[in-house]
Scaffold this motif. Structure first.
Motif, PDB file in Angstrom:
ATOM      1  N   VAL A  92       0.828  -1.210   0.000  1.00 11.87           N
ATOM      2  CA  VAL A  92       0.000   0.000   0.000  1.00 11.87           C
ATOM      3  C   VAL A  92       0.859   1.255   0.000  1.00 11.87           C
ATOM      4  CG1 VAL A  92      -1.933  -1.161   1.134  1.00 11.87           C
ATOM      5  CG2 VAL A  92      -0.179  -0.059   2.549  1.00 11.87           C
ATOM      6  N   GLU A  93       2.123   1.101  -0.329  1.00 10.89           N
ATOM      7  CA  GLU A  93       3.035   2.244  -0.308  1.00 10.89           C
ATOM      8  C   GLU A  93       2.605   3.317  -1.295  1.00 10.89           C
ATOM      9  OE1 GLU A  93       7.842   3.148  -0.491  1.00 10.89           O
ATOM     10  OE2 GLU A  93       7.067   1.228  -1.198  1.00 10.89           O
ATOM     11  N   TYR A 186      -4.144  -0.873  11.408  1.00 14.68           N
ATOM     12  CA  TYR A 186      -4.336  -1.977  10.462  1.00 14.68           C
ATOM     13  C   TYR A 186      -3.161  -2.942  10.634  1.00 14.68           C
ATOM     14  CZ  TYR A 186      -1.031   0.578   7.410  1.00 14.68           C
ATOM     15  OH  TYR A 186       0.059   1.247   6.900  1.00 14.68           O
ATOM     16  N   ARG A 187      -3.441  -4.232  10.426  1.00  9.05           N
ATOM     17  CA  ARG A 187      -2.377  -5.234  10.547  1.00  9.05           C
ATOM     18  C   ARG A 187      -1.423  -5.096   9.364  1.00  9.05           C
ATOM     19  NH1 ARG A 187      -1.588 -10.422   8.775  1.00  9.05           N
ATOM     20  NH2 ARG A 187      -3.673 -10.532   7.845  1.00  9.05           N
ATOM     21  N   ARG A 188      -0.164  -5.317   9.646  1.00  9.21           N
ATOM     22  CA  ARG A 188       0.852  -5.166   8.611  1.00  9.21           C
ATOM     23  C   ARG A 188       1.760  -6.389   8.601  1.00  9.21           C
ATOM     24  NH1 ARG A 188       4.542  -0.882  12.167  1.00  9.21           N
ATOM     25  NH2 ARG A 188       3.970  -1.831  14.143  1.00  9.21           N
ATOM     26  N   LEU A 195       3.044  -2.579   3.919  1.00 13.24           N
ATOM     27  CA  LEU A 195       2.477  -3.882   3.561  1.00 13.24           C
ATOM     28  C   LEU A 195       1.315  -4.165   4.506  1.00 13.24           C
ATOM     29  CD1 LEU A 195       5.784  -5.906   3.029  1.00 13.24           C
ATOM     30  CD2 LEU A 195       4.317  -4.899   1.257  1.00 13.24           C
ATOM     31  N   ALA A 196       0.094  -4.054   3.993  1.00 15.43           N
ATOM     32  CA  ALA A 196      -1.106  -4.186   4.822  1.00 15.43           C
ATOM     33  C   ALA A 196      -1.613  -5.620   4.816  1.00 15.43           C
ATOM     34  CB  ALA A 196      -2.201  -3.248   4.313  1.00 15.43           C
ATOM     35  N   GLY A 197      -1.977  -6.116   6.000  1.00 12.91           N
ATOM     36  CA  GLY A 197      -2.462  -7.472   6.146  1.00 12.91           C
ATOM     37  C   GLY A 197      -3.769  -7.706   5.405  1.00 12.91           C
ATOM     38  N   VAL A 198      -3.878  -8.887   4.790  1.00 10.82           N
ATOM     39  CA  VAL A 198      -5.060  -9.266   4.023  1.00 10.82           C
ATOM     40  C   VAL A 198      -5.788 -10.386   4.759  1.00 10.82           C
ATOM     41  CG1 VAL A 198      -5.866 -10.240   1.836  1.00 10.82           C
ATOM     42  CG2 VAL A 198      -3.984  -8.593   1.852  1.00 10.82           C
ATOM     43  N   ARG A 199      -7.122 -10.352   4.749  1.00 11.18           N
ATOM     44  CA  ARG A 199      -7.948 -11.328   5.471  1.00 11.18           C
ATOM     45  C   ARG A 199      -8.257 -12.519   4.560  1.00 11.18           C
ATOM     46  NH1 ARG A 199     -13.025  -9.257   7.428  1.00 11.18           N
ATOM     47  NH2 ARG A 199     -12.910 -10.923   8.978  1.00 11.18           N
TER      48      ARG A 199
END
Length: 745
Positions: A92-93, A186-188, A195-199
């Protein structure tokens, strides 16, 4: 799957360039090309782990047409394809390059993609500002908000007025980047905010993120998948079960196993990516009797020698700083406990984990052990820990969040902090390793290989990867130092007095690295030491810089290499240990390639490769040179053991081609022992009509003399030399320190 060869794709070395080396890989005997991620990442990415669009092949590598052309070339050559995939996070940079993230920022919780990312609350905090006061630097530009080169969407109907007012109406808030460690919502990926965590545990998200890769598998383009960082997922077991059911191909997971730990039995995967094998194979070439000498050396230089204490200190640093926001988020799910006590208890529990994470209800013994240790360390937190224990065993959000995060704490605290602080003997400081366990005995080695053959015979094995702290050949040469502890200790004291780095742990690491990677130019060594200094977080760090110290570190290589007297001593010491390092390199490569599992060869390491941690180990590889040498080997040329590394290529080619031509040889496992005065200098095993023989501890080897390998009945021929042997090692290992014996060849 017979074997794999890992290639790092990047702009400039994409699908077409990879297709051009397929003939070389085929001649080498490789079973499968194994690529870094090839879905679309952030533009310009040199590694591919920062995916922004999982629905199409990376256009900078050649896009879908290039991918198809590569697959066609592999099929024609009879090679499989293994692809690295990243289920845990997306990049997500640059928000505009990630259409899902852009939509979330524009529409907030109403976005159709809001549930794709692991977001705790809105507005989403984006740590991009130089300081919070920089919000005044924002400007409205049509339907976007700009901060220098950064661009963010403006929600429909909110773009009127002053830029600051517009910013305050958005579904996100731009904040000082330093606040991320404490406040991010947000989880990273670890502590990487871009770098954002994906569910991926949500079926819709799984389908959206895996649809393209699964199409490649179903169409026969891909025969294997390597799963990056499964420990970050909410439910790794559920994920691999769903993936295995959908893909029905060879799957390995990048899972770090602590010594003695196994993968959960319910995971339908071939095994890990091989760091456990790395520890075993490299460790058997380390002289365990040198431990006391290296401990004394470290003590004399004021380098910490209590590994448990260094580990605790390092992990606590991570929970209190870079991952403090994750600790806060987990603690918020602890019921009926004072929030401050909950945060301290969560942090202490994660510091205490004996493994990267448990997979409840499997692995409950690791949770029990962590809780017991946390209680012993902090008896004042007994009530909070008891509440956490009760909730964890009941499952739910707390259990999920804590399991997702424990691996982050262990990895950042161990690999990226403790390994740069505890530098007693850095050859052991490797991903999946335990530096307090000084080498691996021959008996322990055999037990581990037999266990792999019995439980995960198709697991990947590796000696070098894109994530290793140093290459296999650097470790092999550093292992020689364990046979010369007094000589090395005297040299380090002498050299430190002349040109020491004013931080003991880094100083000892620097001298080991200089010898292990010699010859190395000052720019490469300077970049490595700068990274090591920041990772250790002792005198400087990535976020809190000591510019004066950093300049001292960066200048050190040129100071050492510019000192004629000191340089002569370093050269002489490196020259003394290099031939023994070659022996260790060949030995560990043979044990890996011939042993249980599916061996991986990391790009370029079929010749001597003296690379350090990334990005040093991702430098371009001269495949033309390697192809020329393979052509020469095909004529029957017996290469000497010299600086070209052709002998290592000969070994790799011989074993891989044999795996291809006679796969039945590579089943089963049994130790083979020697008798005689030098019996402890050999490690050997038999598979099914094949015996691998390697020299260990070469410095102290006076000669093989009366030492004889106890060969089973039959005529045994060394595939490296073409000579028959009756087991006398003076003859068997007359040319090379290794032998690959085949019965009836």
């Amino acid at each position: 799957m017979r074997s794999t060869y890992r290639v790092q794709l990047r702009p400039g070395f994409g699908f077409a360039e990879t297709a051009a080396i397929v003939d070389y890989l085929s001649d080498l005997g490789v079973g499968a090309l194994y690529t870094s991620p090839i879905l679309t990442p952030t533009p310009g990415s040199t590694h591919g782990y920062d995916v922004v669009d999982p629905t199409r092949a990376n256009p900078e590598l050649g896009g879908e047409a290039g991918r198809r052309a590569l697959v066609d070339r592999l099929r024609a050559a009879g090679l499989d394809l293994v692809v690295d995939i990243v289920p845990n996070h997306m990049a997500v940079e640059v928000p505009s390059t990630n259409k899902w993230w852009w939509d979330v920022l524009a529409h907030g919780p109403e976005s159709r993609y809001a549930g794709y990312f692991d977001i705790e609350s809105f507005p989403v905090l984006l740590p991009v500002l130089g300081s919070d006061e920089d919000v005044s630097e924002l400007r409205v530009d049509g339907d976007v908000l700009r901060y220098y080169d950064h661009t963010f969407p403006i929600a429909p109907g909110t773009g009127e007025g002053d830029a600051v007012d517009v910013h305050d109406r958005q579904h996100y808030r731009l904040i000082d980047w330093r606040r991320a460690g404490q406040e991010l919502n947000y989880r990273r990926f670890f502590d990487v905010t871009t770098l954002a965590g994906v569910r991926v545990e949500v079926p819709e998200v799984f389908d959206a993120t895996h649809g393209e890769v699964l199409r490649w598998v179903s169409e026969g383009d891909v025969q294997g998948l390597r799963i990056d960082h499964p420990d970050g997922l909410a439910d790794p077991g559920g994920y691999v079960r769903r993936l295995a059911e959908r893909a029905r191909c060879w799957i390995v997971v990048e899972k770090i196993l602590e010594p003695g730990e196994d993968l959960p039995a319910s995971w339908p995967v071939a095994g890990t990516t091989g760091y456990d094998a790395l520890r075993e194979v490299c460790g058997v070439f380390v002289d365990q009797s040198a431990e006391e000498a290296f401990t004394k050396l470290a003590d004399s230089l004021e380098v910490p020698t209590d590994y448990a204490a260094v580990l605790d200190e390092s992990r606590r640093l991570i929970t209190s700083q870079s991952l403090a926001t994750e600790v806060r988020r987990i603690a918020s799910h602890v019921s009926d406990v004072d929030p401050a006590a909950a945060r301290e208890a969560v942090a202490e529990l994660m510091v205490s984990f004996p493994v990267y994470r448990s997979y409840l209800p499997e692995g409950v013994e690791y949770l029990t052990a962590a809780l017991a240790r946390a209680r012993s360390q902090r008896p004042d937190l007994g009530e909070a820990l008891a509440a956490i224990d009760t909730q964890l065993r009941a499952g739910g959000e707390l259990a999920t969040r804590l399991q997702q995060t424990s691996g982050m704490v262990v990895a950042k605290g161990t690999e990226d902090t403790a390994f740069y602080r505890y530098t007693r003997f850095a050859a052991l400081n490797e991903v999946g390793g335990d530096p307090s366990h000084f080498g691996v005995s021959v008996a322990e080695f055999h037990t581990a290989q037999a266990h792999r053959e019995a439980n995960h015979p198709l697991a990947m094995t590796a000696l070098s990867t894109h994530d290793t702290k140093r290459s296999e050949d650097v470790r092999a040469r550093m292992a020689v130092l364990a046979e010369l502890p007094d000589e090395f200790g005297d040299a380090v004291h002498r050299w430190t007095a002349q040109r020491g780095i004013p931080e003991p742990s880094l100083n000892l690491l620097a001298w080991q690295t200089l010898l292990g990677a010699w010859p190395i130019n000052p720019d490469r060594l300077s970049a490595y030491l700068d990274k090591a200094a920041k990772e250790s977080k002792i005198r400087t760090s990535w976020t809190e810089h000591d510019e004066e110290f950093e300049e001292t570190v960066r200048a050190w290589p040129r100071a050492v290499l510019g000192d004629p007297g000191l340089l002569a001593e370093v050269k002489a010491f490196a020259a003394r240990i290099t031939p023994f390092g070659w022996s260790n390199s060949l030995g560990q490569k043979l044990l890996q390639l011939a042993g249980p599992g599916i061996p991986d060869v990391y790009q370029g390491t079929e010749l001597w490769d003296l690379s350090l941690v990334d990005p040093d180990n991702r430098r371009p590889v001269d495949f033309a040179d390697r192809a020329d040498l393979v052509s020469k080997l095909a004529t029957g040329w017996p290469p000497p053991i010299d600086e070209t590394g052709a002998v290592k290529l000969h070994l790799v080619r011989t074993v891989l081609r044999l795996r291809h031509e006679r796969p039945s040889l590579f089943t089963g496992y049994a130790p083979v022992y020697a008798t005689g005065s030098a019996a402890h200098h050999v490690v050997a095993f038999e598979r099914s009509g094949l015996i691998a023989v390697a020299t260990r501890l070469p410095v102290a080897l006076p000669g093989w003399g009366d030492t004889v390998l106890d060969l089973p009945d039959g005529e045994w021929v060394d595939q490296l030399t073409g000579r028959a042997t009756d087991g006398r090692l003076a003859d068997t290992l007359a040319d090379y320190p290794v032998a690959l014996l085949v019965r009836g060849a």
